[in-house]
Design an enzyme around this catalytic site. Sequence first.
Site, PDB file in Angstrom:
ATOM      1  N   ASP A  30       0.853  -1.191   0.000  1.00 55.31           N
ATOM      2  CA  ASP A  30       0.000   0.000   0.000  1.00 55.31           C
ATOM      3  C   ASP A  30       0.894   1.247   0.000  1.00 55.31           C
ATOM      4  O   ASP A  30       1.903   1.297   0.709  1.00 55.31           O
ATOM      5  CB  ASP A  30      -0.914  -0.002   1.230  1.00 55.31           C
ATOM      6  CG  ASP A  30      -2.057   0.990   1.091  1.00 55.31           C
ATOM      7  OD1 ASP A  30      -3.212   0.543   0.984  1.00 55.31           O
ATOM      8  OD2 ASP A  30      -1.795   2.215   1.093  1.00 55.31           O
ATOM      9  N   ILE A  31       0.508   2.252  -0.776  1.00 51.34           N
ATOM     10  CA  ILE A  31       1.319   3.465  -0.907  1.00 51.34           C
ATOM     11  C   ILE A  31       1.294   4.307   0.377  1.00 51.34           C
ATOM     12  O   ILE A  31       2.193   5.114   0.608  1.00 51.34           O
ATOM     13  CB  ILE A  31       0.823   4.297  -2.125  1.00 51.34           C
ATOM     14  CG1 ILE A  31       1.900   5.209  -2.646  1.00 51.34           C
ATOM     15  CG2 ILE A  31      -0.454   5.072  -1.795  1.00 51.34           C
ATOM     16  CD1 ILE A  31       1.603   5.830  -4.005  1.00 51.34           C
ATOM     17  N   ASN A  89     -13.039  -2.977   2.201  1.00 55.16           N
ATOM     18  CA  ASN A  89     -13.957  -1.869   2.435  1.00 55.16           C
ATOM     19  C   ASN A  89     -14.929  -1.761   1.264  1.00 55.16           C
ATOM     20  O   ASN A  89     -14.536  -1.948   0.106  1.00 55.16           O
ATOM     21  CB  ASN A  89     -13.170  -0.563   2.580  1.00 55.16           C
ATOM     22  CG  ASN A  89     -12.243  -0.591   3.782  1.00 55.16           C
ATOM     23  OD1 ASN A  89     -12.611  -1.099   4.839  1.00 55.16           O
ATOM     24  ND2 ASN A  89     -11.038  -0.067   3.631  1.00 55.16           N
ATOM     25  N   HIS A 102     -10.028  -5.199  -3.332  1.00 54.61           N
ATOM     26  CA  HIS A 102      -8.682  -5.442  -2.813  1.00 54.61           C
ATOM     27  C   HIS A 102      -8.815  -5.873  -1.362  1.00 54.61           C
ATOM     28  O   HIS A 102      -9.545  -5.272  -0.576  1.00 54.61           O
ATOM     29  CB  HIS A 102      -7.795  -4.207  -2.942  1.00 54.61           C
ATOM     30  CG  HIS A 102      -8.452  -2.924  -2.528  1.00 54.61           C
ATOM     31  ND1 HIS A 102      -9.352  -2.266  -3.333  1.00 54.61           N
ATOM     32  CD2 HIS A 102      -8.357  -2.197  -1.389  1.00 54.61           C
ATOM     33  CE1 HIS A 102      -9.768  -1.179  -2.715  1.00 54.61           C
ATOM     34  NE2 HIS A 102      -9.192  -1.107  -1.525  1.00 54.61           N
ATOM     35  N   HIS A 104      -7.116  -5.936   2.007  1.00 56.87           N
ATOM     36  CA  HIS A 104      -6.012  -5.371   2.778  1.00 56.87           C
ATOM     37  C   HIS A 104      -5.463  -6.448   3.702  1.00 56.87           C
ATOM     38  O   HIS A 104      -6.238  -7.139   4.383  1.00 56.87           O
ATOM     39  CB  HIS A 104      -6.502  -4.232   3.676  1.00 56.87           C
ATOM     40  CG  HIS A 104      -6.979  -3.001   2.974  1.00 56.87           C
ATOM     41  ND1 HIS A 104      -6.221  -1.861   2.884  1.00 56.87           N
ATOM     42  CD2 HIS A 104      -8.151  -2.720   2.361  1.00 56.87           C
ATOM     43  CE1 HIS A 104      -6.903  -0.914   2.242  1.00 56.87           C
ATOM     44  NE2 HIS A 104      -8.083  -1.414   1.914  1.00 56.87           N
TER      45      HIS A 104
HETATM   46  P1  5GP Z   1      -9.676   1.453   0.163  1.00 56.41           P
HETATM   47  O1  5GP Z   1      -9.778   2.730   0.973  1.00 56.41           O
HETATM   48  O2  5GP Z   1     -10.352   1.605  -1.191  1.00 56.41           O
HETATM   49  O3  5GP Z   1     -10.133   0.233   0.903  1.00 56.41           O
HETATM   50  O4  5GP Z   1      -8.135   1.214  -0.066  1.00 56.41           O
HETATM   51  C1  5GP Z   1      -7.412   1.777  -1.118  1.00 56.41           C
HETATM   52  C2  5GP Z   1      -5.964   1.685  -0.729  1.00 56.41           C
HETATM   53  O5  5GP Z   1      -5.186   1.899  -1.899  1.00 56.41           O
HETATM   54  C3  5GP Z   1      -5.546   2.741   0.288  1.00 56.41           C
HETATM   55  O6  5GP Z   1      -5.039   2.102   1.448  1.00 56.41           O
HETATM   56  C4  5GP Z   1      -4.498   3.565  -0.458  1.00 56.41           C
HETATM   57  O7  5GP Z   1      -3.438   3.989   0.368  1.00 56.41           O
HETATM   58  C5  5GP Z   1      -4.048   2.617  -1.553  1.00 56.41           C
HETATM   59  N1  5GP Z   1      -3.602   3.294  -2.759  1.00 56.41           N
HETATM   60  C6  5GP Z   1      -4.206   4.339  -3.382  1.00 56.41           C
HETATM   61  N2  5GP Z   1      -3.524   4.694  -4.489  1.00 56.41           N
HETATM   62  C7  5GP Z   1      -2.465   3.847  -4.573  1.00 56.41           C
HETATM   63  C8  5GP Z   1      -1.386   3.708  -5.506  1.00 56.41           C
HETATM   64  O8  5GP Z   1      -1.268   4.427  -6.497  1.00 56.41           O
HETATM   65  N3  5GP Z   1      -0.481   2.715  -5.244  1.00 56.41           N
HETATM   66  C9  5GP Z   1      -0.593   1.897  -4.171  1.00 56.41           C
HETATM   67  N4  5GP Z   1       0.362   0.976  -4.012  1.00 56.41           N
HETATM   68  N5  5GP Z   1      -1.595   1.982  -3.278  1.00 56.41           N
HETATM   69  C10 5GP Z   1      -2.510   2.949  -3.472  1.00 56.41           C
END
Ligand code: 5GP
Length: 116
Positions: A30-31, A89, A102, A104
């Site tokens: 995760d970034i 989520n 995705h 986590h």
């Molecule tokens: P969500 O909030 O949709 O469950 O999780 C999305 C996740 O993707 C977040 O934890 C966010 O930090 C990660 N994320 C968003 N953009 C990027 C990216 O460009 N690269 C990577 N590796 N992770 C990302």
Amino acid sequence: MSDCLFCKIRDGLIPAKVVYRDDVCVAFEDINPQAPTHLLFIPHKHIPTVNDITTEDQALVGHLFTSAAKVARERGHADANNGYRVVMNTHAHAGQTVFHIHLHLLAGRPLGWPPG
Ligand code: 5GP
Ligand code: ZN
């Protein structure tokens, strides 16, 4: 989907620190990590949310879990003394920001419950 961030990571069009890949899924760091280990396991197949998972995706979803557990084991997170969390989520109240499912994997520190 051509405008999906995680499809682009899957295809190598956007760089990511990929830690695992097979025929069904890709895992990358995760970034914006929320724990010492914070990985995202995505299926190759573009599925926007958990709501869009169908019965034909059951093996795929199971594969995300077994892959996450395998990596967690390999990194030493699977013992009863430490452990880890896997979570998906869905939509606004859960804070979903990327609409390609995705899983986590969070590990490496005690994780509070309930999450915020
Ligand atoms: P969500 O909030 O949709 O469950 O999780 C999305 C996740 O993707 C977040 O934890 C966010 O930090 C990660 N994320 C968003 N953009 C990027 C990216 O460009 N690269 C990577 N590796 N992770 C990302
Ligand atoms: Zn996608």
